[in-house]
Write a protein that holds these residues in place. Structure first.
Motif, mmCIF file in Angstrom:
data_model
loop_
_atom_site.group_PDB
_atom_site.id
_atom_site.type_symbol
_atom_site.label_atom_id
_atom_site.label_comp_id
_atom_site.label_asym_id
_atom_site.label_seq_id
_atom_site.Cartn_x
_atom_site.Cartn_y
_atom_site.Cartn_z
ATOM 1 N N VAL A 1 -4.722 10.095 -5.145
ATOM 2 C CA VAL A 1 -5.229 10.077 -6.515
ATOM 3 C C VAL A 1 -6.743 9.942 -6.716
ATOM 4 N N VAL A 2 -7.160 8.986 -5.743
ATOM 5 C CA VAL A 2 -8.843 8.817 -5.645
ATOM 6 C C VAL A 2 -9.194 10.278 -5.107
ATOM 7 N N HIS A 3 -8.809 10.745 -4.036
ATOM 8 C CA HIS A 3 -9.505 12.130 -3.667
ATOM 9 C C HIS A 3 -9.148 13.139 -4.781
ATOM 10 N N SER B 1 -5.958 -1.776 4.215
ATOM 11 C CA SER B 1 -5.985 -1.124 2.882
ATOM 12 C C SER B 1 -7.101 -1.624 2.166
ATOM 13 N N ILE B 2 -7.699 -0.851 1.400
ATOM 14 C CA ILE B 2 -8.775 -1.386 0.500
ATOM 15 C C ILE B 2 -8.222 -1.676 -0.881
ATOM 16 N N LEU B 3 -8.652 -2.860 -1.318
ATOM 17 C CA LEU B 3 -7.683 -3.356 -2.518
ATOM 18 C C LEU B 3 -6.472 -3.191 -2.358
ATOM 19 N N SER B 4 -5.832 -3.620 -1.313
ATOM 20 C CA SER B 4 -4.477 -3.740 -0.956
ATOM 21 C C SER B 4 -3.536 -2.617 -1.721
ATOM 22 N N ILE B 5 -4.056 -1.481 -1.730
ATOM 23 C CA ILE B 5 -3.500 -0.099 -2.161
ATOM 24 C C ILE B 5 -3.948 1.177 -1.619
ATOM 25 N N VAL B 6 -5.196 1.215 -1.227
ATOM 26 C CA VAL B 6 -5.790 2.394 -0.426
ATOM 27 C C VAL B 6 -5.892 2.281 1.162
ATOM 28 N N PRO C 1 0.887 -1.275 0.198
ATOM 29 C CA PRO C 1 -0.064 -0.010 0.026
ATOM 30 C C PRO C 1 0.815 1.332 0.009
ATOM 31 N N GLY C 2 2.201 1.181 -0.001
ATOM 32 C CA GLY C 2 3.036 2.351 -0.325
ATOM 33 C C GLY C 2 3.326 2.960 1.283
ATOM 34 N N ASN C 3 4.132 3.929 1.276
ATOM 35 C CA ASN C 3 4.669 4.360 2.590
ATOM 36 C C ASN C 3 3.342 5.481 3.020
#
Length: 136
Positions: free
Chosen positions: A53-55, A96-101, A35-37
């Protein structure tokens, strides 16, 4: 162009806030790993590049929809954010949602508020009259 309505107010305000939050979020974390830092934006919200990006996308969509499709935006975004909030509460804080958010409890509460107010603004705004064809 739509007249002033709860949905137009929602699309304008939420669109502006989400756009600004997406931009500011990149100053906290711009990582696109999975999910990134994850950093806490404003000291409370879990963010990474994907969350930003979603926001940005949903915020810019709101600003664009404010004049022509505010009710559809409010109802659509309200439903999406309600589902995201429920999903976040189910998976729990720190996951995290979808393993990224990434989401935490504060994110889930914010998403719940955005979802419920979107649905309320959309419901409080009357549907537009159907377009009638003009004679040639």
């Amino acid at each position: 162009m739509e007249a002033s309505s709860p949905a137009k107010l929602y699309a304008t305000l939420v669109g502006a806030v989400l756009t600004i939050a997406g931009i500011v979020g990149f100053f906290y974390s711009a990582s696109f790993d999975s999910p990134g830092n994850v950093d806490d934006a404003f000291g409370i919200l879990a963010v990474n590049g994907w969350h930003n990006v979603v926001h940005l996308a949903t915020g810019l969509l709101g600003l664009a929809a404010a004049g022509y499709a505010a009710r559809q935006y409010a109802l659509g975004l309200g439903l999406v954010y309600l589902v995201v909030a429920i999903w976040g509460f189910v998976i729990g804080s720190g996951d995290s949602i979808l393993s990224i958010v990434p989401v935490n409890t504060e994110d889930n509460i914010l998403h719940l508020i955005l979802g419920l107010t979107g649905l309320a603004a959309g419901a409080a705004t009357p549907a537009g009259a159907p377009a009638t064809p003009t004679a040639p």
